[in-house]
Write a protein that holds these residues in place. Structure first.
Motif, PDB file in Angstrom:
ATOM      1  N   ASN A 232       1.587   6.706  -7.027  1.00  0.00           N
ATOM      2  CA  ASN A 232       0.291   7.489  -7.521  1.00  0.00           C
ATOM      3  C   ASN A 232       0.425   8.954  -7.144  1.00  0.00           C
ATOM      4  O   ASN A 232      -0.082   9.770  -7.607  1.00  0.00           O
ATOM      5  CB  ASN A 232      -0.904   7.129  -6.935  1.00  0.00           C
ATOM      6  CG  ASN A 232      -1.295   5.772  -7.449  1.00  0.00           C
ATOM      7  OD1 ASN A 232      -0.974   5.458  -8.709  1.00  0.00           O
ATOM      8  ND2 ASN A 232      -1.994   4.810  -6.901  1.00  0.00           N
ATOM      9  N   HIS A 233       1.464   9.286  -5.926  1.00  0.00           N
ATOM     10  CA  HIS A 233       1.519  10.569  -5.649  1.00  0.00           C
ATOM     11  C   HIS A 233       2.998  10.827  -5.442  1.00  0.00           C
ATOM     12  O   HIS A 233       3.519  11.102  -4.089  1.00  0.00           O
ATOM     13  CB  HIS A 233       0.817  10.680  -4.322  1.00  0.00           C
ATOM     14  CG  HIS A 233      -0.920  10.652  -4.224  1.00  0.00           C
ATOM     15  ND1 HIS A 233      -1.188   9.124  -3.997  1.00  0.00           N
ATOM     16  CD2 HIS A 233      -1.792  11.137  -4.793  1.00  0.00           C
ATOM     17  CE1 HIS A 233      -2.654   9.354  -4.213  1.00  0.00           C
ATOM     18  NE2 HIS A 233      -2.764  10.607  -4.424  1.00  0.00           N
ATOM     19  N   PRO A 234       3.717  10.715  -6.384  1.00  0.00           N
ATOM     20  CA  PRO A 234       5.005  10.953  -5.862  1.00  0.00           C
ATOM     21  C   PRO A 234       5.687  12.292  -5.617  1.00  0.00           C
ATOM     22  O   PRO A 234       6.946  12.400  -4.984  1.00  0.00           O
ATOM     23  CB  PRO A 234       5.670  10.756  -7.612  1.00  0.00           C
ATOM     24  CG  PRO A 234       4.628  11.071  -8.570  1.00  0.00           C
ATOM     25  CD  PRO A 234       3.618  10.704  -8.059  1.00  0.00           C
ATOM     26  N   ASP A 235       4.814  13.448  -5.688  1.00  0.00           N
ATOM     27  CA  ASP A 235       5.116  14.694  -5.185  1.00  0.00           C
ATOM     28  C   ASP A 235       5.202  14.658  -3.601  1.00  0.00           C
ATOM     29  O   ASP A 235       5.612  15.723  -3.001  1.00  0.00           O
ATOM     30  CB  ASP A 235       4.330  15.714  -5.584  1.00  0.00           C
ATOM     31  CG  ASP A 235       4.305  15.842  -7.107  1.00  0.00           C
ATOM     32  OD1 ASP A 235       5.426  15.670  -7.729  1.00  0.00           O
ATOM     33  OD2 ASP A 235       3.194  16.726  -7.807  1.00  0.00           O
ATOM     34  N   SER A 236       4.480  13.702  -3.108  1.00  0.00           N
ATOM     35  CA  SER A 236       4.551  13.479  -1.611  1.00  0.00           C
ATOM     36  C   SER A 236       5.863  12.705  -0.834  1.00  0.00           C
ATOM     37  O   SER A 236       5.706  12.551   0.082  1.00  0.00           O
ATOM     38  CB  SER A 236       3.392  12.562  -1.311  1.00  0.00           C
ATOM     39  OG  SER A 236       3.311  11.261  -1.570  1.00  0.00           O
TER      40      SER A 236
ATOM     41  N   LEU B 173       0.819  -1.131   0.110  1.00  0.00           N
ATOM     42  CA  LEU B 173      -0.080   0.053  -0.006  1.00  0.00           C
ATOM     43  C   LEU B 173       0.956   1.394  -0.057  1.00  0.00           C
ATOM     44  O   LEU B 173       0.597   2.437  -0.585  1.00  0.00           O
ATOM     45  CB  LEU B 173      -0.851  -0.043   1.283  1.00  0.00           C
ATOM     46  CG  LEU B 173      -2.244  -1.120   0.923  1.00  0.00           C
ATOM     47  CD1 LEU B 173      -2.875  -1.036   2.565  1.00  0.00           C
ATOM     48  CD2 LEU B 173      -3.041  -0.667  -0.098  1.00  0.00           C
ATOM     49  N   LEU B 174       2.028   1.292   0.647  1.00  0.00           N
ATOM     50  CA  LEU B 174       3.017   2.387   0.656  1.00  0.00           C
ATOM     51  C   LEU B 174       3.382   2.428  -0.777  1.00  0.00           C
ATOM     52  O   LEU B 174       3.545   3.774  -1.365  1.00  0.00           O
ATOM     53  CB  LEU B 174       4.210   2.108   1.499  1.00  0.00           C
ATOM     54  CG  LEU B 174       3.658   2.404   3.224  1.00  0.00           C
ATOM     55  CD1 LEU B 174       4.954   1.982   4.078  1.00  0.00           C
ATOM     56  CD2 LEU B 174       3.287   3.678   3.338  1.00  0.00           C
TER      57      LEU B 174
ATOM     58  N   ALA C  50       8.033   2.971   8.594  1.00  0.00           N
ATOM     59  CA  ALA C  50       7.105   2.200   7.709  1.00  0.00           C
ATOM     60  C   ALA C  50       5.823   2.135   8.175  1.00  0.00           C
ATOM     61  O   ALA C  50       4.952   2.522   7.644  1.00  0.00           O
ATOM     62  CB  ALA C  50       7.638   0.813   7.070  1.00  0.00           C
ATOM     63  N   ILE C  51       5.643   1.739   9.550  1.00  0.00           N
ATOM     64  CA  ILE C  51       4.343   1.507  10.274  1.00  0.00           C
ATOM     65  C   ILE C  51       3.692   3.008  10.411  1.00  0.00           C
ATOM     66  O   ILE C  51       2.690   3.295  10.154  1.00  0.00           O
ATOM     67  CB  ILE C  51       4.696   0.961  11.681  1.00  0.00           C
ATOM     68  CG1 ILE C  51       4.807  -0.657  11.288  1.00  0.00           C
ATOM     69  CG2 ILE C  51       3.486   1.144  12.438  1.00  0.00           C
ATOM     70  CD1 ILE C  51       5.313  -1.193  12.451  1.00  0.00           C
ATOM     71  N   LYS C  52       4.618   3.969  10.845  1.00  0.00           N
ATOM     72  CA  LYS C  52       4.111   5.180  11.087  1.00  0.00           C
ATOM     73  C   LYS C  52       3.435   5.801   9.629  1.00  0.00           C
ATOM     74  O   LYS C  52       2.649   6.627   9.788  1.00  0.00           O
ATOM     75  CB  LYS C  52       5.270   6.341  11.601  1.00  0.00           C
ATOM     76  CG  LYS C  52       4.922   7.700  12.120  1.00  0.00           C
ATOM     77  CD  LYS C  52       5.992   8.491  12.368  1.00  0.00           C
ATOM     78  CE  LYS C  52       5.613   9.785  12.685  1.00  0.00           C
ATOM     79  NZ  LYS C  52       4.938  10.727  11.661  1.00  0.00           N
ATOM     80  N   LYS C  53       4.529   5.757   8.568  1.00  0.00           N
ATOM     81  CA  LYS C  53       3.882   6.342   7.332  1.00  0.00           C
ATOM     82  C   LYS C  53       2.712   5.752   6.966  1.00  0.00           C
ATOM     83  O   LYS C  53       1.800   6.363   6.399  1.00  0.00           O
ATOM     84  CB  LYS C  53       5.071   6.150   6.207  1.00  0.00           C
ATOM     85  CG  LYS C  53       6.300   7.046   6.456  1.00  0.00           C
ATOM     86  CD  LYS C  53       6.122   8.305   6.974  1.00  0.00           C
ATOM     87  CE  LYS C  53       5.595   9.138   5.503  1.00  0.00           C
ATOM     88  NZ  LYS C  53       5.680  10.720   6.070  1.00  0.00           N
ATOM     89  N   PHE C  54       2.606   4.306   7.120  1.00  0.00           N
ATOM     90  CA  PHE C  54       1.170   3.603   6.831  1.00  0.00           C
ATOM     91  C   PHE C  54       0.331   4.299   7.565  1.00  0.00           C
ATOM     92  O   PHE C  54      -1.029   4.492   7.011  1.00  0.00           O
ATOM     93  CB  PHE C  54       1.581   2.234   7.107  1.00  0.00           C
ATOM     94  CG  PHE C  54       0.082   1.486   6.891  1.00  0.00           C
ATOM     95  CD1 PHE C  54      -0.330   1.166   5.647  1.00  0.00           C
ATOM     96  CD2 PHE C  54      -0.728   0.978   7.883  1.00  0.00           C
ATOM     97  CE1 PHE C  54      -1.683   0.332   5.401  1.00  0.00           C
ATOM     98  CE2 PHE C  54      -1.715   0.435   7.686  1.00  0.00           C
ATOM     99  CZ  PHE C  54      -2.228   0.104   6.320  1.00  0.00           C
TER     100      PHE C  54
END
Length: 334
Positions: free
Chosen positions: A283-287, A276-277, A317-321
């Motif tokens: 889909n949102h490379p600007d992020s 999912l990350l 990774a968990i935090k970004k998710f």
């Protein structure tokens, strides 16, 4: 002579004729003036040790994802154990310890969050596949400090070729390759026993009769066998008996720990998070952070996303998710 030149002369007089001499290095990708104190391999070791990628290893999974307890191995402690084993072998064989240590400290810099589980996910998602040894090389060549660490050819070769697939050009690289094997086979048994997945009596009797019943005994047997078998030879290897027993012990771990055991209970969750990350950032490379946006424009979005995710720690990774996919609390009006 300055201090570096004296060290280089000492290497010539003391090291094995099969050792890699720092004065004979094939050099760096970009020219640099020599240090007056440290050899090229010593500088490479120090650059790796002080890198951000090295520090992140402390929060990356070795085998157990998010273990409860302070004594399970992480990717960092694994790296340090590999370095210790490799230095012991190199010292006994009069090989270049500085080169050996640099390769050992850098060999897993490209490993993903959640261990080989993360590597499998990125390998499935990336068009040309993903291998952590190649990513480790990319870290030291490109990603670290935004320009790479400009390491010597010998260190880079050892990092790229430390896995079963690889064929290191130097004996020091071969030492790290076999030390990686020795380290993870033994410490994964230790961690599995700590977790209650294995009991001492579960280990195959015929193998422990050859290698040793205790953790330290097995490591001692393997290291001494490599030294005796390789001494004065242009190769690094185990004797046939010890190699066969070690290989079978590794196969035992695959059947009883690495696949389908309680150690892998969180695997599917980790895979889902990374997929999912990957989908979100693709889909949102600007992020992406600025340095990875730059990569997305100069190379590709996929390359930038994989570089970003591969560099994450488990915790990050968990935090970004959670930030992206989990709803956050908000104050309700009364």
């Amino acid at each position: 002579m300055n201090f570096r030149e004296r060290q280089e002369e000492l290497e010539k007089s003391y090291l094995s004729p099969y050792a890699a001499l720092s004065s004979k290095s094939k050099g760096r990708q970009r020219y640099e003036d020599k240090c007056s104190v440290r050899t090229d391999f010593q500088r490479d070791r120090d650059r790796i040790l002080h890198s951000k990628a090295f520090r992140r290893l402390k929060h990356k999974t070795q085998v157990f994802i998010s273990p409860e307890g302070d004594h399970y191995r992480t990717r960092l402690t694994h790296t340090l154990e590999v370095a210790q084993i490799a230095r012991t072998i190199s010292k006994a064989l009069r090989l270049n310890e500085d080169l050996t240590e640099a390769i050992a400290l850098g060999h897993d810099l490209g490993h993903t969050p959640f261990g080989h589980t993360g590597e499998q996910v990125l390998n499935d998602l990336m068009k040309n596949g993903f291998r952590h040894e190649e990513q480790s090389l990319r870290v030291v060549d490109v990603l670290e400090q935004g320009k790479g660490l400009n390491l010597t050819w010998e260190v880079r070769d050892g990092i790229k070729n430390h896995t079963t697939r690889g064929n290191p050009a130097t004996l020091e690289g071969q030492v790290v390759k076999i030390s990686d094997w020795i380290a993870y086979i033994n410490h994964d048994i230790d961690d599995a026993q700590r977790a209650g997945i294995l009991e001492p009596e579960d280990l195959p009797e015929d193998l422990i009769n050859i290698l040793g019943r205790k953790h330290g005994q097995r490591i001692d047997t393997m290291i001494k066998d490599v030294i005796v078998t390789s001494f004065g030879q242009p190769f690094i290897k185990m004797s046939d008996e010890i190699y066969d027993a070690t290989r079978k012990l590794r196969e035992f771990l695959f059947k009883n720990v690495y696949v389908g055991s309680a150690a892998k209970a969180q695997e599917n969750k980790a895979k889902m998070m990374l997929r999912l990350l990957f989908e979100h950032y693709t889909n949102h490379p600007d992020s992406l952070p600025p340095e990875f946006i730059k990569i997305s424009k100069e190379e590709s979005v996929e390359r930038a996303v994989v570089d970003y995710i591969a560099g994450m720690t488990d915790v990050f990774a968990i935090k970004k998710f959670q930030d992206i996919y989990m709803p956050s609390s908000w104050p309700l009006e009364t």
